[in-house]
Design a protein around this motif. Structure first.
Motif, short mmCIF file in Angstrom:
data_model
loop_
_atom_site.label_atom_id
_atom_site.label_comp_id
_atom_site.label_asym_id
_atom_site.label_seq_id
_atom_site.Cartn_x
_atom_site.Cartn_y
_atom_site.Cartn_z
N LYS A 1 11.93 5.86 -13.57
CA LYS A 1 12.18 5.43 -12.45
C LYS A 1 10.88 5.12 -11.18
O LYS A 1 11.10 5.34 -10.18
N VAL A 2 9.91 4.80 -11.85
CA VAL A 2 9.24 4.51 -10.90
C VAL A 2 8.70 3.28 -10.84
O VAL A 2 8.53 2.21 -9.39
N VAL A 3 9.20 2.47 -12.06
CA VAL A 3 9.20 0.69 -11.35
C VAL A 3 10.52 0.17 -11.92
O VAL A 3 11.13 0.33 -12.91
N GLY B 1 -0.26 3.48 2.64
CA GLY B 1 1.78 3.24 3.46
C GLY B 1 2.73 2.06 1.56
O GLY B 1 1.80 1.87 0.69
N ARG B 2 3.76 1.78 2.64
CA ARG B 2 4.75 1.50 1.53
C ARG B 2 4.29 -0.25 1.11
O ARG B 2 3.83 -0.21 -0.98
N ALA B 3 3.94 -0.57 1.75
CA ALA B 3 3.53 -2.16 2.19
C ALA B 3 2.03 -1.96 0.46
O ALA B 3 2.38 -3.15 -0.13
N ALA B 4 1.03 -1.55 1.26
CA ALA B 4 0.13 -1.32 0.70
C ALA B 4 0.22 -0.74 -1.22
O ALA B 4 -0.36 -1.68 -2.42
N LEU B 5 0.83 -0.52 -1.62
CA LEU B 5 1.93 0.65 -2.71
C LEU B 5 2.70 -0.47 -3.44
O LEU B 5 1.31 -1.03 -4.39
N LEU B 6 2.92 -1.66 -2.45
CA LEU B 6 4.00 -2.72 -3.45
C LEU B 6 2.99 -3.49 -4.09
O LEU B 6 2.85 -4.57 -4.68
N ASP B 7 1.62 -3.95 -3.02
CA ASP B 7 0.78 -5.07 -3.47
C ASP B 7 0.06 -4.67 -4.72
O ASP B 7 -0.35 -5.78 -5.20
N ARG B 8 0.46 -3.42 -4.73
CA ARG B 8 -0.84 -2.90 -5.99
C ARG B 8 -0.24 -2.49 -7.18
O ARG B 8 -0.21 -3.13 -8.53
N PRO C 1 3.11 -4.21 -8.96
CA PRO C 1 4.43 -5.47 -8.17
C PRO C 1 5.44 -3.96 -8.52
O PRO C 1 5.01 -3.70 -9.78
N GLY C 2 6.59 -4.44 -8.21
CA GLY C 2 8.21 -4.01 -8.90
C GLY C 2 7.76 -2.73 -8.39
O GLY C 2 8.92 -2.03 -9.03
N LEU C 3 7.01 -2.30 -7.84
CA LEU C 3 7.23 0.02 -7.31
C LEU C 3 8.65 0.17 -6.73
O LEU C 3 9.41 -0.89 -5.82
N ARG C 4 9.00 0.74 -7.28
CA ARG C 4 11.10 1.35 -6.22
C ARG C 4 11.11 1.70 -5.07
O ARG C 4 9.46 1.98 -4.67
N ASP C 5 11.72 1.42 -4.70
CA ASP C 5 11.94 1.64 -2.96
C ASP C 5 11.14 3.33 -2.47
O ASP C 5 11.03 2.66 -1.23
N ASP C 6 11.97 4.33 -3.18
CA ASP C 6 12.16 5.26 -2.70
C ASP C 6 10.42 6.09 -2.76
O ASP C 6 9.99 6.71 -2.02
N TRP C 7 9.42 5.13 -3.44
CA TRP C 7 7.98 5.13 -3.62
C TRP C 7 7.21 5.16 -2.37
O TRP C 7 7.37 3.51 -2.41
N VAL C 8 6.81 5.46 -1.35
CA VAL C 8 6.57 4.67 0.28
C VAL C 8 4.62 5.66 1.13
O VAL C 8 4.92 5.16 1.07
#
Length: 365
Positions: free
Chosen positions: A280-282, A111-118, A120-127
């Motif tokens: 558009k990703v980070v 999910g979004r939280a795990a993606l952001l943890d791996r 950093p700086g991942l934009r909001d629409d990658w969920v």
């Protein structure tokens, strides 16, 4: 004096070098390379990684069979891969996980939280994403040199600067010639990559439709500096991937641009597309574009490799069409290729691989 060999292999990139190394203990092998050094084209330009899902389900058996060899040989470094998508891609990501998990790959839905943890700086629409913990970087140069050294150690003769300009039948075998040299061989192995169809035509055989597709990679200096443990990050729609490399970022738009066999060069448009997709990703800042290069990835029409004897031309063996997965599948593919070429028995590396799905006769009319 014209030397005679059991097998002449055209092309000394990863495909030809690995096949030579596997054949040489059992046969007298000639390895013929057009360039000054082996691996100048695709092999020498790869940002290769070993990823269980890369190449699709049809390539999966070759990938998994090769993994143990690569790990035990010290050619893999842990990386991990994260395939990411937006909300509209959720079903696609879930189907991706389900398909490859059923085959035996190790994947975890994220999910979004795990993606952001791996990342950093991942934009909001990658969920949503799929985590592949077994993905690893490959020491491409080390693996290629291993195969060249093993081939030489077991008697393979290597000829460089030897672009083959004539192939003709010589009794039940072949005679091949290049500027300044020629040789006879009982069997001819076509491991010429992007030139594979052209070599087949030289030999009087029909092409199977192997097409070279250009892949662009750029090296960026970014802020923040990418962490060493940043995973290989790929778009689930196969429109970008990036990974850290020595404090820099290697980025590709995952392009597959039809090209011709030759010394591939990046196009400015493809470089611009890569950067646009990355932004558009980070939310990272690009401080400098330091390098850019391109390589050719060659595919058969069904995107599976082509291993086996030609359907209509006796003594012509295909070992080509390995796309971008040829390096990560080299150990099993080369062993399988040698077994098919020389009539050797299967072993624990290739047992269970169905070679018929890779046979050239699937394209025969």
């Amino acid at each position: 004096m014209v030397e005679s060999f059991d097998v002449a292999i055209i092309g000394a990139g990863m495909a030809g070098a690995s096949l030579a190394a596997e054949c040489a203990p059992h046969a007298r092998v000639l390895l013929v390379e057009a360039e000054d050094t082996p691996g100048y084209h695709t092999t020498g330009r790869s940002a290769a990684f070993w990823e269980e899902t890369y190449g699709g389900p049809g390539v999966f058996p070759l990938t998994m069979a090769s993994g143990r060899f690569l790990r035990e040989g010290g050619y893999l470094s842990p990386r991990g891969a994260l395939n990411i998508g937006q909300a509209k891609d959720r079903d696609k990501v879930e189907a991706f996980v389900e398909t490859f998990s059923a085959l035996g790959a190790t994947l975890h839905l994220q999910g979004r939280a795990a993606l952001l943890d791996r990342v950093p700086g991942l934009r909001d629409d990658w969920v949503v994403g799929a985590w592949e913990p077994e993905c690893a970087d490959i020491d491409v140069a080390g693996l290629h040199q291993h195969y060249l050294a093993a081939a030489k150690r077991t008697g393979t003769v290597l000829r460089v600067r030897a672009r083959v300009d004539r192939i003709e039948r010589d009794g039940i075998g072949w005679r091949i010639a290049w500027h300044g040299g020629e040789a006879r061989c009982a069997m001819l192995a076509n491991a010429a990559g992007a030139w594979a169809d052209a070599v087949a035509v030289q030999a009087g055989a029909a092409p199977v439709g192997i097409n070279p597709l250009r892949r662009t990679i750029v090296q960026l200096r970014t802020a923040p500096v990418p962490a060493d443990d940043l995973p290989l990050t790929l778009g689930i729609n196969e429109d970008f991937y990036f990974k850290p490399q020595g404090g820099r970022l290697w980025l590709s738009p995952h392009d597959e641009i039809p090209d011709v066999a030759g010394d591939a060069a990046p196009e400015e448009l493809d470089v611009a597309i890569a950067i646009d997709r990355f932004e558009k990703v980070v939310d990272w800042k690009i401080a400098a574009l330091e390098r850019r290069w391109a390589g050719l990835r060659s595919f058969a029409p069904d995107r599976l490799p082509v291993y086996g004897f030609d359907a209509h031309m006796d003594g012509l063996f295909w070992f080509a069409g390995q796309g971008g997965f040829g390096i990560q599948t080299a150990p099993a593919a080369a062993r399988l290729g040698a077994q098919l070429l020389l009539g050797l028995p299967r072993d624990d590396l290739t047992d269970g691989i169905d070679a018929t799905v890779y046979a050239p006769d699937r394209f025969a009319e």
